[in-house]
Enzyme design. Structure first.
Site, PDB file in Angstrom:
ATOM      1  N   ARG A 139       0.839  -1.212   0.000  1.00 44.05           N
ATOM      2  CA  ARG A 139       0.000   0.000   0.000  1.00 44.05           C
ATOM      3  C   ARG A 139       0.872   1.259   0.000  1.00 44.05           C
ATOM      4  NH1 ARG A 139      -2.321  -3.696  -0.952  1.00 44.05           N
ATOM      5  NH2 ARG A 139      -4.258  -4.539  -0.139  1.00 44.05           N
TER       6      ARG A 139
ATOM      7  N   SER B 259     -11.445  -0.022   3.072  1.00 46.51           N
ATOM      8  CA  SER B 259     -10.622  -0.495   4.186  1.00 46.51           C
ATOM      9  C   SER B 259      -9.848   0.688   4.767  1.00 46.51           C
ATOM     10  CB  SER B 259      -9.641  -1.571   3.713  1.00 46.51           C
ATOM     11  OG  SER B 259     -10.347  -2.679   3.206  1.00 46.51           O
TER      12      SER B 259
ATOM     13  N   GLU C 149      -4.991   3.616   5.983  1.00 44.18           N
ATOM     14  CA  GLU C 149      -4.755   3.578   4.538  1.00 44.18           C
ATOM     15  C   GLU C 149      -5.023   4.934   3.884  1.00 44.18           C
ATOM     16  OE1 GLU C 149      -6.073   0.680   1.827  1.00 44.18           O
ATOM     17  OE2 GLU C 149      -5.731  -1.023   3.149  1.00 44.18           O
TER      18      GLU C 149
END
Length: 337
Positions: free
Chosen positions: A164, A237, A333
Site C-alpha cells: 500500500r 478499508s 490507509e
C-alpha cells in the site's frame, strides 16, 4: 479555464465529509496546468491533486488549489509475444477500466475488481486485493511535476512499490500529477484464487476457473462485506494489514490460536487488521457520528454528519485499543489532507 472559489467538496469524497476548497479546477487537459502556473497568485498556492476522493480524509477547509483529475481515455498501445500493453487516463474509473480489459479478453486485473477510485490513484496506493497488487501488472506511469511542468515516465521499478505504498506517497508525495498509467497484461493468464474468502466464493458458485469468474467472485465478496459509499459514507478499508516479524507472530498465535494471518516475505507475517479490530470490540461500534462497519470491522463509516475531527478521534481510539490488546500498531490507509 473554469476555476472556481470556495468550492464544496462534500460530494467529491466518499466519506462524505464536509469540506470546501479555496480554489478548484477539474483537469481535462494537461495544458490547463500551464495556464494555472502562468497565474502568479495561483502558482504561489499549495496544490492538491484529487481523484474520486475514495481514499481521502478531508479537513473542513482546504487551503490552496484542488485539482480534480478528469483525464480520460483507454487504449491498447501494443503487444508482444508475452503481453498486451494497455493505457488508461488517470481520471478513468478503476472498476470500469478493469471490466473493460476483461471484456477485451485481457486477464490480470480481475482480483482488483470493484476497488473504488481512479486509475491514476491506483499506483499511488499500490492498491491490492486477494493476492494481487497493481505493481504486479504495472508497466509505467506518466506524470507531470506540478510546479515546473516537467513530464516524465516512471518505470515499475522507479515507482518503488511497497505494501500500500509507492514513491508517490513517500519522498515524491504531492509533487507529481499522474496523467496516464500503462499496464502489462500477460497473454498467459495466471489466476489467483487461493486467498481467503475468494476460495469459498469460487467453491460456492462452482465456477470454472477463468478471469471473468474470478472477477465476479471478487465482486460478490466485496459487495457482501463492504458498504456502498452512495448509501453510507466510507473510504473502504481504513487500516492497512500490519506486518510483523516471526517472533511477534508466534507470540500472538500462542495467545490467540484463531489469529488470522498470512506469510509475507521472508520471516514476516501479515495480520488481518479487520480481525484485530473485531477482537478489540470495535465491529459495529460508533464514536459520535462515525463508526466501524457492522459487517466488516476494517471499514470506517460516516453515519451522517461526521467531520474530519470525528474520523480522527475514532481512528485514534481504534489504534489505541488494538495496540493495548495486541501490541500491534495500525496504520491508516487513507491520506489525511
Amino acid at each position: 479555464m473554469p476555476l472556481s472559489q470556495n468550492t464544496d467538496l462534500t460530494a467529491l469524497n466518499t466519506l462524505g465529509l464536509p469540506a470546501r476548497a479555496q480554489y478548484f479546477c477539474a483537469l481535462t487537459d494537461l495544458a490547463q496546468l500551464d495556464e494555472l502556473r502562468a497565474d502568479p497568485a495561483i502558482a504561489a498556492l499549495p496544490w492538491h491533486v484529487l481523484g474520486s476522493g475514495s481514499n481521502l480524509v478531508l479537513p473542513d477547509q482546504v487551503t490552496g488549489l484542488v485539482i480534480q483529475v478528469a483525464l480520460r481515455g483507454r487504449t491498447l498501445m501494443g503487444e508482444d509475444e508475452h503481453a498486451w500493453y494497455v493505457s488508461a487516463g488517470a481520471g478513468e474509473n478503476w472498476h470500469d477500466f478493469v471490466q473493460w480489459t476483461l471484456a477485451q479478453g485481457w486477464a490480470g486485473l480481475e482480483n482488483l475488481s470493484l476497488i473504488p477510485g481512479t486509475v491514476g490513484a491506483a499506483p499511488i496506493q499500490n492498491i491490492g486485493a486477494y493476492g494481487v497488487e497493481v505493481k504486479d501488472l504495472l508497466y509505467g506511469v506518466h506524470a507531470t511535476e506540478l510546479k515546473n511542468g516537467e513530464r516524465r515516465i516512471f518505470s515499475q521499478c522507479e515507482c518503488r512499490f511497497g505494501y500500500r505504498d509507492s514513491i508517490f506517497k513517500q519522498e515524491e508525495a504531492g509533487r507529481w500529477l499522474i496523467s496516464e498509467v500503462i499496464f502489462r497484461l500477460p497473454k498467459q493468464a495466471v489466476l489467483h484464487t487461493a486467498y481467503g474468502d475468494l476460495v469459498n466464493e469460487m467453491q460456492r458458485v462452482a465456477a470454472e476457473p477463468s478471469a471473468q469468474a474470478v472477477a465476479q467472485a471478487v465482486i460478490q465478496v466485496r459487495q457482501r462485506k463492504l458498504p456502498d459509499p452512495a448509501v453510507i459514507g466510507n473510504a473502504g478499508s481504513f487500516f492497512k494489514n500490519p506486518v510483523v516479524d516471526a517472533a511477534t507472530h508466534g507470540q500472538l498465535k500462542a495467545k490467540w490460536p484463531e489469529l488470522v494471518s498470512y506469510p509475507f516475505g521472508e520471516g514476516a507475517f501479515k495480520l488481518a487488521a479487520g480481525w484485530l479490530i473485531d477482537k478489540a470490540g470495535w465491529k459495529g461500534k460508533t464514536l459520535g457520528p462515525a463508526g466501524m462497519y457492522e459487517k466488516q470491522a476494517l471499514v470506517l463509516v460516516n453515519h451522517g454528519g461526521a467531520q474530519c475531527a470525528d474520523v480522527q478521534r475514532l481512528c485514534q481510539a481504534v489504534q489505541d485499543s488494538v495496540r493495548g490488546q495486541f501490541g500491534v500498531q495500525l496504520e491508516p490507509e487513507p491520506v489525511f489532507w
